[in-house]
Write a protein that holds these residues in place. Structure first.
Motif, PDB file in Angstrom:
ATOM      1  N   GLN B 349       0.815  -1.218   0.000  1.00 38.52           N
ATOM      2  CA  GLN B 349       0.000   0.000   0.000  1.00 38.52           C
ATOM      3  C   GLN B 349       0.848   1.267   0.000  1.00 38.52           C
ATOM      4  OE1 GLN B 349      -3.065  -0.144   2.971  1.00 38.52           O
ATOM      5  NE2 GLN B 349      -3.697  -2.214   2.424  1.00 38.52           N
ATOM      6  N   GLN B 350       1.871   1.269   0.820  1.00 38.99           N
ATOM      7  CA  GLN B 350       2.653   2.492   0.953  1.00 38.99           C
ATOM      8  C   GLN B 350       3.327   2.860  -0.374  1.00 38.99           C
ATOM      9  OE1 GLN B 350       5.375   2.367   4.231  1.00 38.99           O
ATOM     10  NE2 GLN B 350       5.945   4.529   3.991  1.00 38.99           N
ATOM     11  N   THR B 351       3.979   1.880  -0.968  1.00 42.53           N
ATOM     12  CA  THR B 351       4.697   2.142  -2.220  1.00 42.53           C
ATOM     13  C   THR B 351       3.745   2.616  -3.311  1.00 42.53           C
ATOM     14  OG1 THR B 351       6.276   0.420  -1.642  1.00 42.53           O
ATOM     15  CG2 THR B 351       6.214   1.090  -3.956  1.00 42.53           C
ATOM     16  N   SER B 353       0.543   3.712  -3.117  1.00 36.63           N
ATOM     17  CA  SER B 353      -0.146   4.975  -2.805  1.00 36.63           C
ATOM     18  C   SER B 353       0.736   6.152  -3.181  1.00 36.63           C
ATOM     19  CB  SER B 353      -0.415   5.087  -1.298  1.00 36.63           C
ATOM     20  OG  SER B 353      -1.521   4.329  -0.948  1.00 36.63           O
ATOM     21  N   GLN B 354       1.969   6.058  -2.746  1.00 36.80           N
ATOM     22  CA  GLN B 354       2.905   7.150  -2.964  1.00 36.80           C
ATOM     23  C   GLN B 354       3.091   7.445  -4.448  1.00 36.80           C
ATOM     24  OE1 GLN B 354       5.060   8.373  -0.146  1.00 36.80           O
ATOM     25  NE2 GLN B 354       5.375  10.072  -1.579  1.00 36.80           N
TER      26      GLN B 354
END
Lengths: 365, 365
Positions: B349-351, B353-354
């Motif tokens: 998610q973090q990668t 989303s960014q």
């Protein structure tokens, strides 16, 4: 070929690694070259799952073996120099005793009454065979694919029995991805109605299951990269029915899977496949977690992998190489850029001839 | 969720890419956010094979969508800023018309009478839907997995319809390895007796075929690396019968495959799966061999892949990126080191989303 096939009777008191015994068990094996006086030139080849003892031709009129380019007079495994032994694995269906062999007590095939088979059993019976030939210590054990794990089983259970190791496209244990592939292959065979819990016959063969199992396996034998070159994007066929064969890669899978159906015994396939997934060289570490290779007495090792191997990725060869170094073995790691994936040792003849030949020549010094 | 599901009637005269028409066809779709006055803030999401229109929740009491972390107020695809549209693909079984929908002429499901479905049809009907909403040009089309190829189909067939492209874990065409996996999935469904040439029912469902197809697919959704971390080498279960479930990865496959059996319609699965293998963006090059993207009018593109993706390996994203650059599109290529393989866009998610958030923010300038 039959002329060269020899039979070794497995001692009646051989106990399987997980328990159980068989009577009148045999290993079918072949040899090439001549054992020298001090029995110092013996090489044992442990095979992949579906290979047999016929690793190479014995003369110009013989049929080719599965590693023909590698073994013979003047070849990388030079039979003018080495005495080479290769057996069909215990549990297989290529002359050695396996679950499809008749149980002498009943006259019927063992089927699931065959003892649980481990790679340790393949290793142990191979050592018994070599000892019966008068070999006190092997110069090297050479194992590609499943044979690489069998070779580790040999070294872990017979710590002084070989001076050198050639370990190709294998590892200390199967990664979950490979276990998943083999699990689906086993499921395809088991769920074929004709498998009938092992009570199939030549006329009632689990053809669909064997075929599908082979197709699943083929996903892992070569590499996506090789297939990109092999199969053009243009479509090849107009399918005969909705969702029939249309793409070149489908024809390829269909063709090769059809060829395999009757080449291997379904229940032998199950036993050997599970043995691969059971093998875990790490379990030999004592205390738990210690380097399991700590007390082996190998002089040197060659560990080879192909960057494109999906079934035994190069991480596994790196891991083994470092365990060997850590245990004081003079290990050499070679990662090839062969595009043929797991099958590279069978196909990339130039690369593998060179590196196996160079290593054996150096080890003989 | 039902409150938010809208239905778009496909024009009666819509002709499928390979020929054929349907009557009273529908696309089920959902929207988030508000279309601005000059219709300049519309984003179209084209989905993966098994996803539906419910990409994200519409409020706190709604069920989560398949890309919930990505879409919503203040999220990477910020619904305070963008008007987001997501439809269930034509041919799917999630509210839009597909081969399992009743044919109005007969009252019975279309089954194999449904026209041959291509990703071009998914793209074309999505454009018709967007046009019906008053959108003359999309700000961006966003497509992960199959949706990435559908997005290319959209761009190649409607050259001015989107200003930007977010293409994730996909490519210009399926490599043979992925086609092989999908071919085996289709074979597993087709050979299930209960499939019965499409004449299955809720009580006579091709469960075994769907389950096995899912297991085969799961070989390609994550990565061998992730599985190494996930499944310990120690054995987990004593199998209930010879060759029953024993290895952790087997339980995992069994569990997830069981969950999938009734989540998707078998014949819809076949149609969408084949559509993926049929798609070939390279065929659009004129003359043959020319860059097929030469005359598109995209302002910019973000092309994303994960190093561990087996299904759409990063070579494909590199290829697309270079074709885009060559055709004058301001393309950015990002290859993530996510270990989740093809599923990384759903899990890391973090990668993701960014990088999606950053790109959309920049494109809005």
């Amino acid at each position: 070929m039959a002329n060269y096939l020899k039979l070794y009777p497995i001692p009646e008191d051989y106990r399987f690694h997980r328990g159980g015994q068989i009577s009148q068990g045999l290993l079918a094996y072949e040899t090439w070259g001549t054992l020298n006086e001090d029995q110092s030139n013996a090489l044992l080849i442990l095979t992949g799952l579906s290979a047999d003892s016929h690793a190479a031709r014995h003369g110009e009129h013989d049929t080719a073996g599965w590693w023909d380019y590698m073994i013979g007079p003047g070849k990388a495994i030079d039979t003018d120099q080495w005495f080479v032994i290769c057996a069909s694995s215990l549990g297989s269906c290529k002359g050695s005793t396996g679950p499809c062999s008749p149980n002498p007590k009943t006259g019927q095939p063992y089927r699931f009454d065959f003892p649980d088979l481990c790679l340790e059993d393949i290793a142990n019976t191979s050592v018994l065979l070599c000892q019966s030939l008068g070999i006190e210590q092997l110069q090297a054990v050479i194992g590609p694919s499943m044979g690489g794990m069998s070779a580790l089983a040999l070294i872990l259970n017979h710590k002084n029995y070989t001076r050198h190791l050639v370990h190709i496209a294998s590892g200390m244990a199967s990664p979950p991805f490979s276990t998943a592939i083999r699990s689906l292959q086993r499921e395809a065979i088991l769920k074929d109605e004709n498998f009938n819990q092992g009570y199939y016959s030549a006329t009632n063969w689990p053809e669909e299951g064997m075929k599908f199992a082979r197709k699943i396996g083929m996903l892992s034998y070569r590499s996506a990269k090789e297939w990109n070159d092999r199969f053009p994007r243009s479509l090849k066929k107009v399918p005969q029915h909705p969702f029939g064969i249309e793409f070149p890669v489908e024809s390829y899978l269909e063709h090769h899977a059809n060829q395999f159906i009757h080449k291997f015994d379904p229940i032998s396939y199950l036993y050997l496949s599970r043995a691969m997934d059971w093998f875990n060289g790490h379990q030999y570490g004592t205390p738990r977690g210690a380097n399991p290779l700590n007390d082996i007495s190998l002089h040197s090792a060659l560990v080879v992998g192909a960057e494109t191997d999906l079934l035994f990725p190069v991480d596994l060869q790196r891991e083994l190489h470092h365990l060997l170094l850590d245990s004081g073995v003079d290990s050499e790691l070679i990662v090839t850029d062969s595009i043929q994936g797991h099958d590279a040792f069978l196909v990339d003849q130039q690369t593998f001839s060179q590196l196996v030949g160079d290593y054996l020549s150096a080890s003989a010094v």
